[in-house]
Design a protein around this motif. Structure first.
Motif, PDB file in Angstrom:
ATOM      1  N   ARG A   1      66.678  55.146  56.998  1.00  0.00           N
ATOM      2  CA  ARG A   1      66.421  55.695  55.655  1.00  0.00           C
ATOM      3  C   ARG A   1      65.254  56.675  55.617  1.00  0.00           C
ATOM      4  NH1 ARG A   1      63.002  51.451  53.144  1.00  0.00           N
ATOM      5  NH2 ARG A   1      61.406  51.084  54.722  1.00  0.00           N
TER       6      ARG A   1
ATOM      7  N   GLY B   1      75.981  57.868  45.944  1.00  0.00           N
ATOM      8  CA  GLY B   1      75.186  57.339  44.846  1.00  0.00           C
ATOM      9  C   GLY B   1      75.954  57.405  43.541  1.00  0.00           C
TER      10      GLY B   1
ATOM     11  N   ALA C   1      77.060  48.821  41.183  1.00  0.00           N
ATOM     12  CA  ALA C   1      75.667  48.665  40.743  1.00  0.00           C
ATOM     13  C   ALA C   1      75.577  47.734  39.543  1.00  0.00           C
ATOM     14  CB  ALA C   1      75.067  50.034  40.415  1.00  0.00           C
TER      15      ALA C   1
ATOM     16  N   ASP D   1      73.506  60.282  49.747  1.00  0.00           N
ATOM     17  CA  ASP D   1      73.210  59.714  48.439  1.00  0.00           C
ATOM     18  C   ASP D   1      73.784  60.566  47.310  1.00  0.00           C
ATOM     19  OD1 ASP D   1      71.800  57.790  46.693  1.00  0.00           O
ATOM     20  OD2 ASP D   1      70.594  59.544  46.155  1.00  0.00           O
TER      21      ASP D   1
ATOM     22  N   GLU E   1      69.197  45.362  44.403  1.00  0.00           N
ATOM     23  CA  GLU E   1      70.350  46.274  44.319  1.00  0.00           C
ATOM     24  C   GLU E   1      70.159  47.485  45.210  1.00  0.00           C
ATOM     25  OE1 GLU E   1      72.170  49.978  42.928  1.00  0.00           O
ATOM     26  OE2 GLU E   1      70.099  49.400  42.515  1.00  0.00           O
ATOM     27  N   ARG E   2      68.923  48.023  45.269  1.00  0.00           N
ATOM     28  CA  ARG E   2      68.629  49.170  46.125  1.00  0.00           C
ATOM     29  C   ARG E   2      68.711  48.791  47.603  1.00  0.00           C
ATOM     30  NH1 ARG E   2      69.586  53.891  44.710  1.00  0.00           N
ATOM     31  NH2 ARG E   2      71.296  52.595  43.989  1.00  0.00           N
TER      32      ARG E   2
ATOM     33  N   TYR F   1      72.372  48.662  48.434  1.00  0.00           N
ATOM     34  CA  TYR F   1      72.901  50.036  48.480  1.00  0.00           C
ATOM     35  C   TYR F   1      72.498  50.731  49.781  1.00  0.00           C
ATOM     36  CZ  TYR F   1      73.411  55.006  47.405  1.00  0.00           C
ATOM     37  OH  TYR F   1      73.736  56.341  47.452  1.00  0.00           O
ATOM     38  N   LEU F   2      71.253  50.567  50.194  1.00  0.00           N
ATOM     39  CA  LEU F   2      70.798  51.176  51.451  1.00  0.00           C
ATOM     40  C   LEU F   2      71.626  50.669  52.626  1.00  0.00           C
ATOM     41  CD1 LEU F   2      68.861  52.709  53.335  1.00  0.00           C
ATOM     42  CD2 LEU F   2      67.316  50.731  53.190  1.00  0.00           C
TER      43      LEU F   2
ATOM     44  N   ALA G   1      63.537  45.538  44.719  1.00  0.00           N
ATOM     45  CA  ALA G   1      64.793  46.022  44.151  1.00  0.00           C
ATOM     46  C   ALA G   1      65.966  45.602  45.043  1.00  0.00           C
ATOM     47  CB  ALA G   1      64.754  47.540  43.990  1.00  0.00           C
TER      48      ALA G   1
ATOM     49  N   GLU H   1      67.125  57.363  46.396  1.00  0.00           N
ATOM     50  CA  GLU H   1      66.258  56.925  45.311  1.00  0.00           C
ATOM     51  C   GLU H   1      66.001  55.417  45.358  1.00  0.00           C
ATOM     52  OE1 GLU H   1      66.083  57.000  40.404  1.00  0.00           O
ATOM     53  OE2 GLU H   1      67.735  57.949  41.493  1.00  0.00           O
ATOM     54  N   GLY H   2      64.739  55.043  45.293  1.00  0.00           N
ATOM     55  CA  GLY H   2      64.354  53.653  45.124  1.00  0.00           C
ATOM     56  C   GLY H   2      64.303  52.799  46.362  1.00  0.00           C
ATOM     57  N   VAL H   3      64.405  53.399  47.561  1.00  0.00           N
ATOM     58  CA  VAL H   3      64.408  52.573  48.778  1.00  0.00           C
ATOM     59  C   VAL H   3      63.156  52.774  49.630  1.00  0.00           C
ATOM     60  CG1 VAL H   3      66.929  52.708  48.825  1.00  0.00           C
ATOM     61  CG2 VAL H   3      65.604  54.264  50.272  1.00  0.00           C
TER      62      VAL H   3
END
Length: 518
Positions: A106, A56, A65, A52, A82-83, A86-87, A80, A112-114
């Motif tokens: 994960r 990231g 993003a 990340d 978008e998260r 991304y994951l 989320a 962040e945020g997952v």
């Protein structure tokens, strides 16, 4: 200056260790590090931070993003999205596998945020990417989707960099399914994975002249390569607002009807296409037998770093333009390999011939000699020599002969992208059951590909030398330990290994300190 005594005496007596340890009390940072090494701290949590840390930053700076956020505006997802995407993309870069595997993966990483994402939400995120855009026509059974809108948003900032005639490299591959493969995508067809027993889909990847991934196209598995070329050209011109295109594709794309339609388009579509040496009569009997002077583009190599030798010659057949290309290095290799095969074949024929027919390498040089017996086809052996080190291109461009050959040689970029998508990111096999989630799953591999290309471009700009496997290994081994010592909490970072430091510098992020107090 203070004398502490002789070094050998201090070492032998253990006084040096005691002296150094007592000095640690003057530095809380060193005290914690020493305690960690001695196993005196209490580890609370261990997480990997490298993936990340680098990707990231690239995720944000590449515009991915932002493009996702714009498409999500007005939608009322309770998680989320978008998260979640991304994951999935980050997982595809490092381990790959299914979305179910991404959910478990994960847990060992700081992303962040997952933390609160659940598996069904990852599936919904894939469906969002593959969702068809209402009231838009389909092409070869493939609708215009949300992922297309994202590709176009990512392309917009680069549009001003294009020249008057845009080169587009294009190639396709097949990806098989373990299950049915969705409502329409999963079909039986020619499998490039040699799995005709499984349903598959066709995926095409287009790159611009700089090697930047433009888009990925997806069709049902029974779609042939020649069917895809014209629709891709039309979609590319419409989607990316490009006035003219020059398409570069391999020899599987050539068909008389396809070439006629490209020539008759308004304006005509420029192309550089590989030609089949043995199967196309005009090529084998006219182009290859033509005579003329060669133009040397690259001489014989003097070092391994030099460009491969290349000679070119233009051949016109009833107004059709062919470029004959020759690599002397490959010519010698092809001749040597054939001589070795034929010599071994002659030896094997002395011991019996029936078993040789099943060997593809031998079979092309055999002929029937008598009842149920075979012999070396000397005419075929001699004729094969004219293909050594040769490839032929068909083009309707007015580019210089050398330019046509050199641009076609760059088609390896998209072939490498195909291999990357299938092997490094292991897009296959796919277990999703709906067309939308399948398209989203494949598109995540495309986004992972964009991040890989972005990082590699930055590394090249810095003049770095790297191995992709070492970048992944180094980032995946960059860890942070949360530990307690004497009632305080600290974060301790592991040492950098592999090519992690190169990737971190190229991404423009700071390496976390070795230790910091929470």
């Amino acid at each position: 200056m203070l004398s502490l005594g002789r070094l050998d005496v201090l070492q032998a007596s253990g006084q040096l260790d005691a002296l150094l340890r007592s000095g640690l009390r003057l530095s809380a940072r060193l005290v914690v590090l020493d305690a960690q090494a001695a196993g005196e701290t209490e580890a609370v949590r261990l997480r990997k931070i490298g993936p990340d840390l680098v990707f990231g930053r690239l995720w944000a700076e590449s515009g991915i993003a932002k493009a996702l956020t714009e498409q999500l505006a007005g939608r009322r997802y309770e998680f989320a999205v978008e998260r979640a995407i991304y994951l999935t993309v980050l997982h595809r870069l490092f381990v790959s596998g299914s979305d179910r595997a991404a959910e478990r993966w994960r847990e060992g990483y700081r992303i962040e945020g997952v933390e609160a994402l659940e598996l069904h939400q990852l599936y919904r995120a894939m469906a969002f990417l593959g969702e068809a855009v209402p009231k838009e026509p389909s092409v070869l059974g493939s609708p215009r989707c949300v992922k297309d809108l994202i590709e176009e948003a990512l392309f917009a900032p680069r549009h001003d960099l294009f020249t008057e005639v845009d080169l587009v490299f294009f190639d396709t591959t097949s990806i098989y399914f373990e299950g049915q493969g969705g409502e329409t995508l999963g079909r039986y067809g020619h499998s490039k994975d040699h799995r005709p027993d499984l349903r598959q889909m066709i995926v095409g990847i287009a790159l611009d002249s700089e090697g930047w991934p433009l888009c990925c196209e997806m069709w049902p598995g029974n779609t042939t390569d020649v069917q895809t070329l014209l629709p891709v050209v039309e979609r590319m011109k419409r989607r990316f607002r490009v006035r003219e295109l020059c398409v570069l594709a391999d020899r599987g794309m050539i068909r008389k009807k396809t070439l006629a339609e490209l020539d008759e388009a308004d304006p005509p579509v420029r192309y550089i296409l590989g030609a089949r040496l043995r199967r196309q009569k005009e090529v084998s009997e006219t182009v290859l037998k033509s005579r003329g002077a060669w133009q040397e583009v690259h001489p014989e190599r003097k070092t391994s770093q030099d460009a491969a030798p290349l000679k070119v010659r233009e051949v016109l057949v009833k107004g059709r333009r062919y470029i004959l290309c020759l690599n002397e290095e490959e010519r010698r290799k092809d001749a040597h390999d054939r001589e070795a095969i034929v010599a071994q074949l002659r030896q094997q024929l002395k011991q019996g011939d029936k078993s040789l027919v099943g060997n593809k390498g031998y079979r092309r040089y055999l002929k029937v000699a008598g009842q149920s017996h075979f012999a070396v086809d000397e005419d075929r052996v001699g004729d094969e020599g004219r293909f050594d080190g040769i490839w032929v291109l068909r083009t309707n461009t007015d580019y210089p002969t050398a330019t046509v050959a050199l641009q076609y040689k760059r088609l390896w970029m998209v072939e490498d992208m195909i291999r990357t998508t299938k092997s490094i990111m292991e897009t296959r096999p796919i277990y999703h059951k709906c067309d939308e989630t399948i398209r989203g799953h494949v598109f995540c591999s495309f986004l992972a590909l964009r991040l890989k290309v972005e990082l590699e471009k930055r590394l090249r700009d810095r003049g770095e030398e790297w191995e992709w496997a070492e970048i992944l290994r180094g980032l995946d081994n960059l860890q942070e330990v949360e530990a307690c010592f004497r009632g305080r909490r600290y974060l301790l970072r592991s040492a950098l290994v592999g090519h992690a430091h190169k990737a971190i510098r190229a991404a423009g992020v700071a390496v976390p300190p070795t230790i910091r107090e929470l």
